[in-house]
Enzyme design. Structure first.
Site, short mmCIF file in Angstrom:
data_model
loop_
_atom_site.label_atom_id
_atom_site.label_comp_id
_atom_site.label_asym_id
_atom_site.label_seq_id
_atom_site.Cartn_x
_atom_site.Cartn_y
_atom_site.Cartn_z
N LYS A 167 0.39 -1.58 -19.03
CA LYS A 167 1.73 -2.17 -19.05
C LYS A 167 1.89 -3.22 -17.95
CE LYS A 167 3.29 0.05 -22.60
NZ LYS A 167 3.60 -0.67 -23.85
N THR A 219 14.64 7.63 -25.77
CA THR A 219 14.44 8.76 -26.70
C THR A 219 13.73 8.29 -27.97
OG1 THR A 219 16.51 9.66 -25.87
CG2 THR A 219 15.65 10.65 -27.87
N ALA A 279 6.24 -1.02 -35.92
CA ALA A 279 7.55 -1.03 -36.57
C ALA A 279 7.87 0.27 -37.30
CB ALA A 279 7.63 -2.20 -37.55
N TYR A 306 -2.01 4.04 -18.82
CA TYR A 306 -0.79 3.45 -19.39
C TYR A 306 -0.16 2.44 -18.42
CZ TYR A 306 3.80 3.46 -21.75
OH TYR A 306 4.96 3.11 -22.39
N ALA A 342 -1.61 0.77 -16.02
CA ALA A 342 -2.46 -0.43 -15.92
C ALA A 342 -2.27 -1.32 -17.13
CB ALA A 342 -3.93 0.00 -15.80
N THR A 361 5.32 -5.35 -34.49
CA THR A 361 4.25 -4.34 -34.57
C THR A 361 4.80 -3.00 -34.05
OG1 THR A 361 3.28 -4.53 -32.35
CG2 THR A 361 2.56 -6.15 -34.01
N VAL A 375 -3.64 -3.07 -34.20
CA VAL A 375 -3.54 -4.20 -33.27
C VAL A 375 -4.72 -4.27 -32.29
CG1 VAL A 375 -1.02 -4.34 -33.39
CG2 VAL A 375 -2.09 -2.95 -31.59
P1 NAD Z 1 6.39 5.53 -30.89
O1 NAD Z 1 5.24 6.42 -30.70
O2 NAD Z 1 7.66 6.08 -31.46
O3 NAD Z 1 5.99 4.25 -31.78
C1 NAD Z 1 4.79 3.55 -31.58
C2 NAD Z 1 4.32 3.00 -32.91
O4 NAD Z 1 3.13 2.23 -32.68
C3 NAD Z 1 3.96 4.08 -33.94
O5 NAD Z 1 4.62 3.85 -35.17
C4 NAD Z 1 2.45 3.95 -34.08
O6 NAD Z 1 1.96 4.27 -35.38
C5 NAD Z 1 2.23 2.49 -33.74
N1 NAD Z 1 0.85 2.22 -33.32
C6 NAD Z 1 0.09 2.98 -32.49
N2 NAD Z 1 -1.13 2.46 -32.37
C7 NAD Z 1 -1.16 1.33 -33.14
C8 NAD Z 1 -2.15 0.37 -33.44
N3 NAD Z 1 -3.39 0.46 -32.92
N4 NAD Z 1 -1.84 -0.65 -34.26
C9 NAD Z 1 -0.60 -0.74 -34.81
N5 NAD Z 1 0.38 0.15 -34.57
C10 NAD Z 1 0.10 1.18 -33.75
O7 NAD Z 1 6.67 4.90 -29.44
P2 NAD Z 1 7.94 4.13 -28.84
O8 NAD Z 1 8.52 5.00 -27.81
O9 NAD Z 1 8.78 3.55 -29.90
O10 NAD Z 1 7.19 2.97 -28.06
C11 NAD Z 1 7.18 1.61 -28.49
C12 NAD Z 1 6.69 0.76 -27.33
O11 NAD Z 1 7.60 0.90 -26.23
C13 NAD Z 1 5.31 1.17 -26.80
O12 NAD Z 1 4.59 0.02 -26.41
C14 NAD Z 1 5.65 2.00 -25.58
O13 NAD Z 1 4.61 2.01 -24.65
C15 NAD Z 1 6.87 1.26 -25.06
N6 NAD Z 1 7.70 2.03 -24.18
C16 NAD Z 1 8.31 3.18 -24.61
C17 NAD Z 1 9.12 3.90 -23.72
C18 NAD Z 1 9.82 5.16 -24.12
O14 NAD Z 1 10.43 5.79 -23.24
N7 NAD Z 1 9.80 5.57 -25.37
C19 NAD Z 1 9.30 3.43 -22.41
C20 NAD Z 1 8.67 2.26 -22.02
C21 NAD Z 1 7.89 1.56 -22.90
#
Ligand code: NAD
EC number: 1.1.1.n12
Length: 256
Positions: A168, A198, A14, A164, A166, A12, A71
């Protein structure tokens, strides 16, 4: 060596960032990828990158496919699992929940709506996907590996991110409990806690905040989505066959 040959993986979120890198990495390891995103064109673009069809209307013999789902909606997640099973004639044995959002504001000013939205996508979304995937695996007697993307923020907090953090932290507890309940069914559940990676999500963070964070990362730089994908591929594979309930940090050493 193709560690994920004959594996069907559902990812998801993706369509972007970590979820896209995970999809590419799992496919490179031999998995067939069901790439799901709220943003249908983004999911299709990921499938196109994998060399698949880019559509739910999958022709026989096609490997990867894109799916649109929210989701945070139970009905949408139920339909997603039904569509994936109908498309590939089996449930996904690897499920990686990467969908996530931020709505940052300090506690004193955070709106109820920003709280609810983040909890709905990041926490309830992972509950719904984990539950639906586990139900499909248990009812068909298949083993599996469920990997939920949490964050180091769920362990240590972060200014402006009560919602966020909470969500995570909740993902870690949810995943540990699922690991306890599902181990006897041959289903492993682990969470991955990225630090600062990034992606489009962190592109929203002001550069001076990022510079401050980079200053305290022992590795001296932010991570790439591929750094997270490497760990997800390990947790998806049998190389981690006796690991469940773990929370693996991918932070370059931030907050030991
Ligand atoms: P991103 O914004 O690049 O990608 C997130 C994707 O989730 C997007 O394509 C978006 O369309 C999709 N999405 C959002 N809401 C949705 C929903 N309701 N149903 C289905 N898809 C949905 O973010 P990312 O940085 O790739 O983050 C991916 C995961 O990693 C997230 O859970 C984020 O919290 C976590 N995360 C990211 C970082 C970071 O530094 N980038 C750090 C820690 C955790």
């Amino acid at each position: 060596q193709l560690r994920l040959r004959s594996v069907l993986a559902l990812v998801t979120g993706a369509g972007s960032g970590i979820g896209r890198a995970v999809s590419v990495r799992l496919a490179r390891e031999g998995a067939t990828v069901a790439a799901c995103d709220l943003d249908r064109p983004a999911a299709c673009e990921t499938v196109w990158l994998l060399g698949g069809q880019g559509s739910e209307e999958v022709a026989p013999g096609v490997t990867h496919a894109a799916f649109q789902a929210d989701v945070s909606e139970a009905g949408s997640v139920r339909r997603l699992l039904e569509q994936v099973q109908a498309c590939f004639s089996r449930p996904p044995s690897v499920v990686v929940s990467c969908a996530g959002i931020t709505r940052d504001e300090v506690l004193l000013r955070m709106s109820e709506d920003d709280w609810d939205k983040v909890i709905a996508v990041n926490l309830k979304g992972i509950f719904l996907v984990t539950q639906a995937a586990a139900q499909a695996l248990v009812s068909s007697g298949c083993h599996g590996s469920i990997i939920n993307i949490s964050s180091i923020v769920g362990k240590v907090g972060n200014m402006g991110q009560t919602n966020y953090a909470a969500s995570k932290a909740g993902v870690i507890g949810l995943t540990q409990t699922a690991a306890r309940e599902l181990g006897r069914h041959g289903i492993r559940c682990n969470s991955v806690l990225p630090g600062f990676i990034t992606t489009p999500m962190t592109q929203k963070v002001p550069q001076k905040v990022l510079d401050k964070v980079i200053g305290i990362i022992p590795m001296g730089h932010m991570g790439d989505p591929e750094d997270v994908a490497d760990v997800v591929a390990f947790l998806a594979s049998e190389d981690s066959g006796y690991i469940t309930g773990a929370s693996v940090e991918v932070t370059g050493g931030l907050f030991m």
